[in-house]
Motif scaffolding. Structure first.
Motif, short mmCIF file in Angstrom:
data_model
loop_
_atom_site.label_atom_id
_atom_site.label_comp_id
_atom_site.label_asym_id
_atom_site.label_seq_id
_atom_site.Cartn_x
_atom_site.Cartn_y
_atom_site.Cartn_z
N ALA A 166 20.29 56.97 48.57
CA ALA A 166 21.66 56.89 49.12
C ALA A 166 22.14 56.42 48.30
CB ALA A 166 21.96 55.80 49.99
N LYS A 167 23.98 56.38 47.50
CA LYS A 167 24.71 56.43 46.70
C LYS A 167 25.49 55.70 47.77
CE LYS A 167 26.77 57.72 42.27
NZ LYS A 167 27.88 56.89 42.97
N VAL A 168 25.93 54.31 47.12
CA VAL A 168 26.71 53.74 48.09
C VAL A 168 28.28 53.98 47.48
CG1 VAL A 168 28.47 51.85 49.11
CG2 VAL A 168 25.43 51.73 48.78
N GLN A 169 29.46 54.50 48.61
CA GLN A 169 30.95 54.87 47.84
C GLN A 169 31.33 54.06 47.07
OE1 GLN A 169 33.46 56.58 50.78
NE2 GLN A 169 31.48 57.69 52.16
N ASP A 170 32.29 54.02 45.90
CA ASP A 170 32.87 53.00 45.12
C ASP A 170 33.28 52.77 45.79
OD1 ASP A 170 30.82 53.80 42.76
OD2 ASP A 170 32.76 55.21 41.79
N SER A 171 34.34 52.91 46.82
CA SER A 171 35.78 53.15 47.44
C SER A 171 34.47 51.60 48.53
CB SER A 171 36.28 53.72 48.85
OG SER A 171 35.47 54.43 49.09
N LEU A 172 33.74 51.28 49.17
CA LEU A 172 32.99 50.64 49.98
C LEU A 172 32.24 49.79 49.29
CD1 LEU A 172 31.37 53.12 52.50
CD2 LEU A 172 33.35 51.64 53.24
N LYS A 173 32.17 49.60 47.80
CA LYS A 173 31.40 49.10 46.82
C LYS A 173 32.68 48.02 47.05
CE LYS A 173 27.89 51.02 43.72
NZ LYS A 173 27.22 51.13 42.67
N ILE A 174 33.97 48.42 46.56
CA ILE A 174 34.90 47.57 45.51
C ILE A 174 35.20 47.19 47.12
CG2 ILE A 174 37.70 48.03 45.53
CD1 ILE A 174 36.91 50.05 44.32
N LEU A 175 35.88 47.40 48.71
CA LEU A 175 35.94 46.80 49.12
C LEU A 175 34.61 45.72 49.19
CD1 LEU A 175 38.02 48.04 52.11
CD2 LEU A 175 35.60 47.44 53.10
N ILE A 176 33.39 45.52 49.66
CA ILE A 176 32.78 44.37 49.50
C ILE A 176 33.33 43.42 48.01
CG2 ILE A 176 30.18 43.81 48.98
CD1 ILE A 176 29.56 46.79 50.20
N TRP A 177 32.79 44.11 47.26
CA TRP A 177 33.28 43.09 46.14
C TRP A 177 34.95 42.12 45.96
CZ3 TRP A 177 31.75 40.99 41.89
CH2 TRP A 177 30.67 42.21 40.96
N GLN A 178 35.89 42.66 46.32
CA GLN A 178 37.36 41.91 47.01
C GLN A 178 37.07 41.34 47.90
OE1 GLN A 178 39.15 42.13 45.25
NE2 GLN A 178 38.44 43.35 43.67
N HIS A 179 36.11 41.40 49.62
CA HIS A 179 36.34 40.50 49.92
C HIS A 179 34.68 39.44 49.73
CE1 HIS A 179 38.85 42.19 52.47
NE2 HIS A 179 39.00 43.65 51.92
N ARG A 180 34.19 40.13 48.96
CA ARG A 180 32.66 38.74 48.76
C ARG A 180 33.95 37.64 47.41
NH1 ARG A 180 30.78 37.94 44.04
NH2 ARG A 180 31.63 39.07 43.21
N LYS A 181 34.29 38.09 46.34
CA LYS A 181 34.79 37.04 45.74
C LYS A 181 36.23 36.05 46.82
CE LYS A 181 35.73 38.58 41.98
NZ LYS A 181 36.45 39.75 40.98
N VAL A 182 36.60 36.06 47.64
CA VAL A 182 37.46 35.58 48.01
C VAL A 182 37.46 34.61 48.68
CG1 VAL A 182 40.03 37.13 47.74
CG2 VAL A 182 38.16 36.77 50.22
N GLN A 183 35.81 34.15 48.91
CA GLN A 183 35.30 33.65 50.42
C GLN A 183 35.28 32.24 49.04
OE1 GLN A 183 31.42 34.58 51.35
NE2 GLN A 183 32.24 36.09 51.92
N GLY A 184 34.49 32.37 47.98
CA GLY A 184 34.73 30.64 47.15
C GLY A 184 36.03 30.62 46.64
N GLY A 185 36.79 30.82 47.06
CA GLY A 185 38.98 30.55 46.58
C GLY A 185 38.96 30.83 44.99
N GLY A 186 38.15 32.33 44.50
CA GLY A 186 38.95 33.03 43.42
C GLY A 186 37.65 32.33 42.29
#
Length: 580
Positions: free
Chosen positions: A245-265
């Motif tokens: 499988a290849k995960v869509q880039d748009s979904l990777k970006i979605l994951i990255w952004q919401h992962r990153k905000v957890q730790g206060g940036g």
């Protein structure tokens, strides 16, 4: 021949001729968007009543042929395996009934794995809820035997009933798979959210990874990522298939952004901590590695590679322990290093967060706790990090984040904003700066109270981050300047779309803060009466092409002029200008 007999003949023919096959559904990391592994799902012949796995396994159970079918299913899953590298995992379903079958021979699966070039460390046995476990003490003994060989265990369908919770408590699996019934519409259901939060907290304490199943909508994915769920599986991320499988880039970006905000940036990636390491080909002799360690007393380990990709780790202490036995020296000295290296070290992508790597590293067995962590970039070796370096960096990040983050939103404050802007300017690559400011916030605060005002500020922070998740890139930055002012620093190719999405999301939800009150006029900061429906959002978009030198002052002045224009306009709006 009656219909039942015909179906039985079809079933026996299917087993004898091995007509079943395996498809694979990706399981995706909610830390970096990469495929962590695949669940093997068995299918029968397309033109038969057994194409559906449910019908096939139910019939096998009724006929007392479940063990035979599951044995063939395991072999087909391994035979068709589409794992792309040694760190990926293959999840194979076994029903709890099969555990007690006298024919469930521990060595049989190992033979099949070796035949197709896989190791037990690649396999997770997923215990399904086709029937609940009856004898936990016996199941524990059987599974412990498999664990000692290197296999891992997952409990399927958690959250669907009491029996799965009992299985978690008794068997202490490596993975808990959360049933679709708990995942569906979790972004709209607070009770489901609280239940999953409890699972995540429990799993962290037990060093268990959570896998959410059945994800079909982006909003579900966002909620799960922000709750700290480790992995996800579902049609949104990839349907069962016979190829990788290849995960869509748009979904990777979605994951990255919401992962990153957890730790206060203030989240660092493990790549920030990488250091060089000595590399040996997997076919060099043990003697060559040992001689290197004798010369380089300060090196604690080396990485073993095959065609630039890491395939193993050799720690100094372990090598010399191996050579210390009575006949070990003569036995191993002229053999190749791949025979005694650790073939399953912790290998992580450079963009994985330090905190996630720390959790993975410290959950290893005590024998491997202080082994080096191998870091890759696009699948090739980038360096290593020690446990000490990882833990020190987490401490430093938390102290720094607590000191300079905005206390209301947890977003990076002015120190980090300036640092990020200077970094972007020094890289000399195009980027965009969006300044956001709430209009009539003072009026809102005076009318509805400071508590509601704080909630509106937090809502705006969420809107900025959600817009970046949809329209931004994994490296974008959201900061809180102070009060009702925010900043986004982005490399998106569609900065205007980012502004439009921010305004759309803000307008969509701001009405809920008004408590169904009505008014015709509001008051601006200096007390002027203005006709308005309420709080609006003004955005200044500064497009920095970096074709010529620019300064912080230039960006700030341009943004101030654009802000003035935006505030003179009624309603939420953005203005933009190119500089540099």
């Amino acid at each position: 021949m009656n219909a039942q007999s015909e179906v039985l003949v079809q079933f026996q023919k299917m087993i004898e001729k091995e007509l079943i096959y395996s498809v694979y559904q990706p399981i995706v990391s909610l830390q970096d968007g990469h495929v962590m592994g695949y669940e093997a799902l068995i299918r029968g012949p397309k033109d038969s009543p057994f194409h559906s796995p449910l019908a096939m396994f139910q019939f096998a159970e009724q006929q007392g042929e479940l063990y035979m079918l599951e044995q063939l299913a395991r072999e087909k899953a391994i035979q068709g395996s589409i794992l792309e590298h040694p760190q990926q995992l293959l999840f194979i379903n076994i029903s709890s009934q099969v555990l007690y079958d006298p024919g469930f021979v521990p060595g049989k699966t190992l033979e099949i794995l070796q035949k197709y070039g896989l190791r037990p460390s690649n396999v997770v046995f997923e215990i399904t809820e086709r029937s609940s476990i009856e004898d936990f003490s016996l199941a524990q003994k059987i599974l412990e035997h498999y664990r000692k060989q290197g296999y891992r265990i997952a409990i399927d369908d958690a959250g669907a009933g009491y029996s799965s919770l009992q299985a978690i408590a008794e068997l202490q699996p490596d993975f808990i798979k959360i049933d679709r019934s708990l995942i569906e519409n979790i972004h709209k259901n607070k009770v489901k959210e609280y239940i999953l939060e409890t699972f995540v907290t429990f799993a962290q304490k037990m060093n268990i990874s959570i896998i959410a199943e059945g994800i079909e909508h982006a909003d579900e994915l966002i909620k799960l990522t922000r709750l700290g769920v480790h992995y996800a599986q579902g049609f949104l991320l990839g349907r069962p298939n016979e190829s990788p499988a290849k995960v869509q880039d748009s979904l990777k970006i979605l994951i990255w952004q919401h992962r990153k905000v957890q730790g206060g940036g203030m989240t660092w990636s493990i790549g920030d901590l990488k250091t060089p390491v000595k590399v040996f080909d997997n076919k060099v002799q043990v003697s060559e590695v040992a001689e290197y360690f004798k010369k380089k007393q300060e090196d604690v380990g080396v990485v073993i590679v095959s065609e630039e990709a890491p395939v193993g780790l050799m720690m100094r202490d372990r090598l010399f322990q191996q050579l210390a036995g009575q006949y070990a020296f003569s036995l191993f000295w002229n053999r190749t290093i791949d025979g005694i290296m650790d073939g399953s070290p912790l290998i992580v992508d450079e963009f994985m967060s330090v905190e996630q790597v720390s959790q993975m590293a410290t959950s290893r067995s005590i024998n491997h706790l202080y082994d080096l962590v191998v870091i890759t970039s696009n699948g090739k070796l980038a360096g290593v990090a020690s446990i000490r370096t990882i833990l020190e960096s987490i401490t430093n990040v938390r102290m720094e984040s607590a000191r300079v983050a905005n206390p209301l939103t947890g977003l990076p404050g002015n120190l980090q904003i300036n640092r990020e802007l200077n970094k972007r300017m020094s890289e000399n690559k195009p980027f965009h700066v969006v300044y956001a400011d709430l209009d009539y916030f003072k009026w809102f605060n005076d009318r509805f109270g400071f508590q509601k005002g704080d909630q509106l500020i937090q809502y705006t922070a969420d809107v900025m981050q959600q817009a970046i998740a949809v329209c931004g890139t994994p490296y974008d930055f959201v900061g809180h300047v102070g009060g009702d002012d925010f900043i986004v620093i982005s490399s998106t190719k569609s900065p205007e779309l980012l502004c439009q999405e921010t305004i759309r999301r803000f307008e969509q939800g701001v009405q809920m803060f008004y408590e169904e009150e009505e008014w015709e006029y509001v008051w601006d900061r200096i007390g002027n009466k203005v006709k308005s429906e309420g709080v609006t959002l003004s955005l200044s978009l500064v497009v920095c092409s970096c074709e010529s030198p620019i300064s912080l002052e230039h960006i700030s002045q341009t943004a101030a002029l654009l802000k003035k224009k935006a505030k003179a306009h009624q309603g939420s709006i953005y203005y933009f200008q190119n500089i540099g």
